[in-house]
Design a protein around this motif. Sequence first.
Motif, PDB file in Angstrom:
ATOM      1  N   ASP A  16       0.811  -1.227   0.000  1.00 49.09           N
ATOM      2  CA  ASP A  16       0.000   0.000   0.000  1.00 49.09           C
ATOM      3  C   ASP A  16       0.839   1.269   0.000  1.00 49.09           C
ATOM      4  OD1 ASP A  16      -2.379  -1.493   0.153  1.00 49.09           O
ATOM      5  OD2 ASP A  16      -2.092  -1.754   2.319  1.00 49.09           O
ATOM      6  N   SER A  17       2.126   1.138  -0.249  1.00 49.49           N
ATOM      7  CA  SER A  17       3.011   2.302  -0.194  1.00 49.49           C
ATOM      8  C   SER A  17       2.642   3.331  -1.257  1.00 49.49           C
ATOM      9  CB  SER A  17       4.461   1.858  -0.386  1.00 49.49           C
ATOM     10  OG  SER A  17       5.303   2.973  -0.539  1.00 49.49           O
ATOM     11  N   GLN A  18       2.593   4.587  -0.853  1.00 50.82           N
ATOM     12  CA  GLN A  18       2.307   5.661  -1.795  1.00 50.82           C
ATOM     13  C   GLN A  18       3.417   5.799  -2.841  1.00 50.82           C
ATOM     14  OE1 GLN A  18      -0.514   7.523  -2.075  1.00 50.82           O
ATOM     15  NE2 GLN A  18      -1.285   6.062  -0.553  1.00 50.82           N
ATOM     16  N   ALA A  19       4.610   5.394  -2.457  1.00 55.80           N
ATOM     17  CA  ALA A  19       5.738   5.478  -3.392  1.00 55.80           C
ATOM     18  C   ALA A  19       5.565   4.543  -4.574  1.00 55.80           C
ATOM     19  CB  ALA A  19       7.048   5.152  -2.665  1.00 55.80           C
ATOM     20  N   GLU A  26      11.700  -5.823  -0.543  1.00 57.37           N
ATOM     21  CA  GLU A  26      11.743  -4.685  -1.450  1.00 57.37           C
ATOM     22  C   GLU A  26      10.605  -4.820  -2.447  1.00 57.37           C
ATOM     23  OE1 GLU A  26      15.476  -4.358  -3.363  1.00 57.37           O
ATOM     24  OE2 GLU A  26      16.622  -4.151  -1.509  1.00 57.37           O
ATOM     25  N   ARG A  27      10.056  -3.694  -2.848  1.00 52.83           N
ATOM     26  CA  ARG A  27       8.975  -3.728  -3.832  1.00 52.83           C
ATOM     27  C   ARG A  27       9.593  -3.879  -5.223  1.00 52.83           C
ATOM     28  NH1 ARG A  27       5.219  -4.823  -0.146  1.00 52.83           N
ATOM     29  NH2 ARG A  27       5.330  -3.326   1.570  1.00 52.83           N
ATOM     30  N   GLN A  57       2.540   3.861  -5.945  1.00 53.69           N
ATOM     31  CA  GLN A  57       1.168   4.030  -6.400  1.00 53.69           C
ATOM     32  C   GLN A  57       1.026   3.892  -7.915  1.00 53.69           C
ATOM     33  OE1 GLN A  57      -1.043   4.209  -3.830  1.00 53.69           O
ATOM     34  NE2 GLN A  57      -2.432   3.601  -5.458  1.00 53.69           N
ATOM     35  N   ASP A  58       1.998   4.397  -8.659  1.00 54.19           N
ATOM     36  CA  ASP A  58       1.899   4.300 -10.111  1.00 54.19           C
ATOM     37  C   ASP A  58       1.895   2.841 -10.569  1.00 54.19           C
ATOM     38  OD1 ASP A  58       1.792   7.006 -10.391  1.00 54.19           O
ATOM     39  OD2 ASP A  58       3.913   7.267 -10.916  1.00 54.19           O
ATOM     40  N   ARG A  59       2.796   2.046  -9.985  1.00 51.92           N
ATOM     41  CA  ARG A  59       2.834   0.630 -10.356  1.00 51.92           C
ATOM     42  C   ARG A  59       1.591  -0.098  -9.869  1.00 51.92           C
ATOM     43  NH1 ARG A  59       8.382   1.113  -9.292  1.00 51.92           N
ATOM     44  NH2 ARG A  59       8.178   0.281  -7.167  1.00 51.92           N
ATOM     45  N   ILE A  60       1.139   0.242  -8.678  1.00 52.94           N
ATOM     46  CA  ILE A  60      -0.084  -0.376  -8.148  1.00 52.94           C
ATOM     47  C   ILE A  60      -1.251  -0.112  -9.086  1.00 52.94           C
ATOM     48  CG2 ILE A  60      -1.770  -0.305  -6.276  1.00 52.94           C
ATOM     49  CD1 ILE A  60       0.547   0.291  -4.363  1.00 52.94           C
ATOM     50  N   ASN A  61      -1.392   1.136  -9.510  1.00 55.84           N
ATOM     51  CA  ASN A  61      -2.493   1.501 -10.408  1.00 55.84           C
ATOM     52  C   ASN A  61      -2.380   0.773 -11.745  1.00 55.84           C
ATOM     53  OD1 ASN A  61      -3.575   3.214  -8.500  1.00 55.84           O
ATOM     54  ND2 ASN A  61      -2.541   5.048  -9.292  1.00 55.84           N
ATOM     55  N   LEU A  62      -1.141   0.632 -12.240  1.00 57.84           N
ATOM     56  CA  LEU A  62      -0.931  -0.057 -13.508  1.00 57.84           C
ATOM     57  C   LEU A  62      -1.362  -1.511 -13.410  1.00 57.84           C
ATOM     58  CD1 LEU A  62       0.216  -0.117 -16.400  1.00 57.84           C
ATOM     59  CD2 LEU A  62       2.440  -0.693 -15.398  1.00 57.84           C
TER      60      LEU A  62
END
Length: 434
Positions: free
Chosen positions: A300-303, A395-396, A305-310
């Motif tokens: 859930d890291s905001q850092a 690591e993400r 977010q772009d990959r999460i959304n993708l």
Amino acid sequence: MSSIDTPTSANSSVQLSTVFGWIDFSADDRDRVNTVLDILATPGTVDELGIGTIRDAIADSLFPGISTIQTRAKYFLLVPRLVNEYRQLNHNSREKQSLSEFLEKKERLIRATLVAKHRPDKEGKGIIGSSFGEKLNQGVQRLPSSTYWHGLRVLGLIPDLPLRTLGDTLRQSGAQSADYNYGEEDNADNRLSTVSDKLPYLKPIVLDELSIELTRDEAELLRPRIISNLKNDTLLAWLLTEEGKKFLPRPAKRDSYESSYIDFKDKLPENIRENARIGYHFSRAMRGAHILYNVLLQGDSQANQDRINLYKEHFNDWSKLITEEVPSITWVELSKVASQQGRKVKLETSKFIEGWLHVCEDPNGMREKAKDLVRRQEVSNKGALARLSSSSERERPTKQVGLESLNYRLPQAIQIVSDIHDALTPGWRPRPDA
């Protein structure tokens, strides 16, 4: 294998390398492990969710004898030719060197000859070990004989024996000529009659005439032997026929089994249509599980977010497509294919796949169940190494993790089939892209 860093002080570490040793394993066991290690070195093939047993069973049913580390059809004849050369040495010559030693020396010479002739670019034209150029004192760890041995056995192009066992049999044989008519006694020479049965069609290798491309004569030997041995009931055998040739995947679709299946599904003979259909629907279903796995890896890291959304967008796209055509397969069908190919599936994996097929009926309505299935399966499959374990610090990843697609060795099969058709019909090419 990766190394392990063991701290020795605040600013230093000792690097320990992991190596393999063989203790009382059969030649078949060694070949299987070496093949797995080669496959794991290929990007996008790490099986994070443990579905590889089913994937490989389907691949075996569609393209038996083909592996992801094979490159060109030529090696299906070069290796048996070298075995035949070794067999025809006199007894004393065979005593001085094992079959493996003979093959390593000859295969390096063949590689150097092919590189000198073709001057391959960085892609190598499928010449195994091309990066070593014409050097005879260096070469790949996995020689073509090792890479192709299982396929040669499956396709009936050599005796159905592990390489080491065949080598031992050859060394134990007496000094009789290659034309010796073996008797009925159960000894090494008698066992070699199986070699005679498999290799009567092979001519010696002439280095000055050697090419990575098949000659017409070679293709005319190879195609009927493969089709006959597979009894024309696999996708590989069908694609080798004149009818199947018309539906070879176009270049842009060679990496996608799903796209290729859509093109040829209505043309497939009844006897191979079922396994081809199962492969198609299993690939479509499990693609969603691997997308969701990557969503969960990001946390859930905001850092991130772009990959999460993708990844979430990819999952939503998959959900829409899968609900429009729910995979028409059952666990019973998948387990039957695995059993037919002699592969055992873990109980936890069978429950995961069965549960995931249920999720495919309504992926949006069962999203929490889907997440739970993926988490549990990764922990079951990887144990303490599971990235989704609640106790793991990780690591993400910055790129997709796990299987990118299930192509069931289609690209390798198409290359080998195309090599054969090219030799039989010069100028022939697969259908152009639309």
